[in-house]
Structure formats: structure tokens, C-alpha cells
Design an enzyme around this catalytic site. Structure first.
Site, short mmCIF file in Angstrom:
data_model
loop_
_atom_site.label_atom_id
_atom_site.label_comp_id
_atom_site.label_asym_id
_atom_site.label_seq_id
_atom_site.Cartn_x
_atom_site.Cartn_y
_atom_site.Cartn_z
CB SER A 1 5.08 0.02 0.80
OG SER A 1 3.80 0.58 0.98
CE1 TYR B 1 3.70 -2.77 -4.12
CE2 TYR B 1 2.29 -1.98 -2.35
CZ TYR B 1 3.36 -1.79 -3.20
OH TYR B 1 4.08 -0.63 -3.15
#
Ligand code: NAP
Length: 279
Positions: free
Chosen positions: A144, A157
Site C-alpha cells: 500500500s 495496518y
């Protein structure tokens, strides 16, 4: 010379929705046969029908990637149904919209189990099989943009995504002598089920598909990520990005992390609350 994709076989985890589903269709359009992996069987069947409608072969493999040994089950099943695997995209993952302090230790560990350890297990087992077969291959993980800079309430995360990006960097040089390419994928905010699932896991209902603080300029459809992934399969590159501007910003914030803090304090003011009130 770009790599030919026609007739190649790909395994995609998290193929029942969002980025994984879009990648399955884009890879099928490029002539690849697809093994679709996720937990929701009905969704996988629907995706398999869409892949077949494009004219390619599809296999649905119901598996929970957080379960130990899933990698052998998935790769055995893909090989039995479609043949030896050329491309593996470890894409399954989830977020949790909570401050690090508010997460249970078991939640932190579960997130790393799905996002990080399962990806590493799948890519390690895939690499071993590709090395034995001596035909090379391509391994990818869906990391990401937050691998490069963490944002509030996504600290755990972000850490799991940074770990993925780092292991890809090392594996790339380790596996190069075997003709195996390794790439990490760094989507920006993408319109999928991700944020609603993330809110649900945190005990809230998300009305919006993407959070209010996400700059609308950088919100993309999953098909944008899929096109970039297929371009990377044709011409392997270390990292897949879908926004030059965000990539440059990520480099800047990596070099000077303090520059981002005031921006985040402003964009996430509602989430951060007032420490004086104990919010
Ligand atoms: N959306 C974004 O803005 C964004 C940005 C950067 C990176 N990413 C990354 O992109 C990847 C895909 O997310 P998405 O945005 O497409 O979200 P999504 O629509 O929620 O898709 C997540 C996929 O992962 C699967 N999955 C989750 N846990 C699993 C498990 N234990 N076993 C098997 N499959 C599992 C889900 O399938 P089942 O529920 O059917 O199992 C689903 O297919 C994730 O790794 C995410 O971190 C997303």
C-alpha cells in the site's frame, strides 16, 4: 521485450472483491488463466464465471489465508485444476480503523497473520516450486501507499504493509538468479469494500465507500490498480504505483517524516480527538 502473458497461469488471493477481482479480469483479458482464492465461495463462483466469459479458464479455491498450510492447499489445487503456476499475487488483506493503543494484542497479531505472514508463506512456497520447475515466474504482494507513511488509526495496518514491501525488496534480489521477479504493489485510496470492512471490524458502520479524509484527487477505482499490475507482469518492476504524485510525496515523507505530521493532525482532527478530554 515485454513478457508474453497468453496462456500463463496466475493465482490471486483476495479475488472475491475489489483489487483482486479487478486484477483477475484484467489478467484474463491479457490471456491468462486464473485461480481465484478467497473465503466467500459464492463470490468466487461469480468471478470464475466472469473469467470464463472472457474466454479463459478459471478455478475457484475457497481458502482462509490466515490458516497455516493454506499455501500448499492453494498451490496444489491451482496446479491440479489449471497446471503449473507462473504468477502469484498475494493480495488478500484487511484493515482496522483503530489507534494502536486501542487494539487488542490478539487483533495486532491476527492482522499480521493475514496481511504479512500468509503472504510470505504463499510467496515462499511458490518460489520453491518455481525454482524446482526452472521456468522462472513472477511473485507480487499487495502492499500500500501506507507502507511508506503511516496515518492515524491505521498504524498496525501500515506496519503490516511496510513489512510486506520490505520482504519483497529482499526476495527480489534473492530470487533474481532463478529468473523469478518480485514486485510490491502500492495502491492509493481505492474504491473497494476495504474501508467498510475495516469500519465493521472496528465496531462501526461506514456510510461512505472511502473515508472523508481521503483526498478525492487520489481516490481510484480498482481497475486502475489492475491495469498497473498487468503492465508490471509484462515488464517487471520492483514497485507498482498508480500515482506519480503520491509516490514522490511518499519519498519526501520517508526522508522527512516530520513534514507530514501537521498535515495529518489537520486531516484527521476528528479521529484524533482532544487528549485533554481523554477522547
Ligand atoms: N482499498 C484501498 O484503498 C487499498 C489501498 C492500498 C492497499 N490495499 C490492499 O489491497 C488488498 C485488497 O483489498 P481491497 O481494497 O480489494 O479490499 P476488499 O474489497 O475488502 O478485498 C479484500 C479481499 O481479501 C480477501 N480476504 C481477506 N481476508 C482473507 C482471508 N483470511 N483469507 C482469504 N481471503 C481473505 C477478501 O475475500 P473474502 O472475504 O471472500 O475471504 C477479499 O477478496 C489488501 O491487501 C489491501 O490491504 C487496499
Amino acid at each position: 521485450m515485454p513478457r508474453a502473458l497468453e496462456g500463463k497461469i496466475a493465482v490471486i488471493t483476495g479475488a472475491s472483491s475489489g483489487i483482486g477481482a479487478a486484477c483477475a479480469l484484467e489478467m484474463a483479458r491479457a490471456g491468462m488463466d486464473i485461480a481465484l482464492v478467497a473465503r466467500r465461495a459464492d463470490r468466487l463462483e461469480r468471478m470464475a464465471a466472469e473469467v470464463r466469459a472472457i474466454g479463459r479458464r478459471a478455478a475457484s479455491i475457497v481458502a482462509d489465508v490466515a490458516e497455516s498450510g493454506h499455501e500448499r492447499q492453494v498451490l496444489d489445487s491451482a496446479q491440479q485444476q489449471l497446471g503449473p503456476v507462473d504468477v502469484v499475487f498475494s493480495n488478500a488483506g484487511y484493515g482496522q480503523d483503530r489507534a494502536v493503543l486501542d487494539m487488542e494484542e490478539s487483533e495486532l497479531r491476527a492482522m499480521f497473520e493475514t496481511n504479512f505472514f500468509s503472504s510470505v508463506s504463499l510467496l515462499r512456497e511458490s518460489a520453491r516450486r518455481m525454482i524446482e520447475r526452472r521456468q522462472g515466474g513472477h511473485l507480487l504482494m499487495c502492499s500500500s501507499v501506507v507502507a511508506k507513511f503511516a496515518i492515524p488509526r491505521m498504524g498496525a495496518y501500515s506496519a503490516s504493509k511496510a513489512a510486506q514491501a520490505m520482504v519483497c525488496r529482499a526476495m527480489r534480489t534473492e530470487l533474481e538468479p532463478h529468473g523469478i521477479a518480485v514486485s510490491s504493489v502500492h495502491p492509493v485510496t481505492t474504491r473497494t469494500e476495504f474501508f467498510q470492512q475495516s469500519a465493521r471490524r472496528s465496531g462501526r458502520e461506514a456510510a461512505e465507500q472511502v473515508p472523508a479524509h481521503a483526498p478525492r484527487l487520489f481516490v481510484q477505482p480498482p481497475e486502475r490498480v489492475a491495469r498497473a499490475v498487468v503492465a508490471c507482469l509484462r515488464r517487471p518492476c520492483p514497485e507498482v504505483w498508480t500515482s506519480h504524485l503520491v509516490r514522490l510525496s511518499a519519498a519526501l515523507f520517508t526522508a522527512f517524516p516530520g513534514l507530514l505530521d501537521p498535515v495529518l493532525r489537520r486531516t484527521h482532527a476528528a479521529d484524533l480527538g482532544d487528549p485533554a478530554r481523554g477522547a
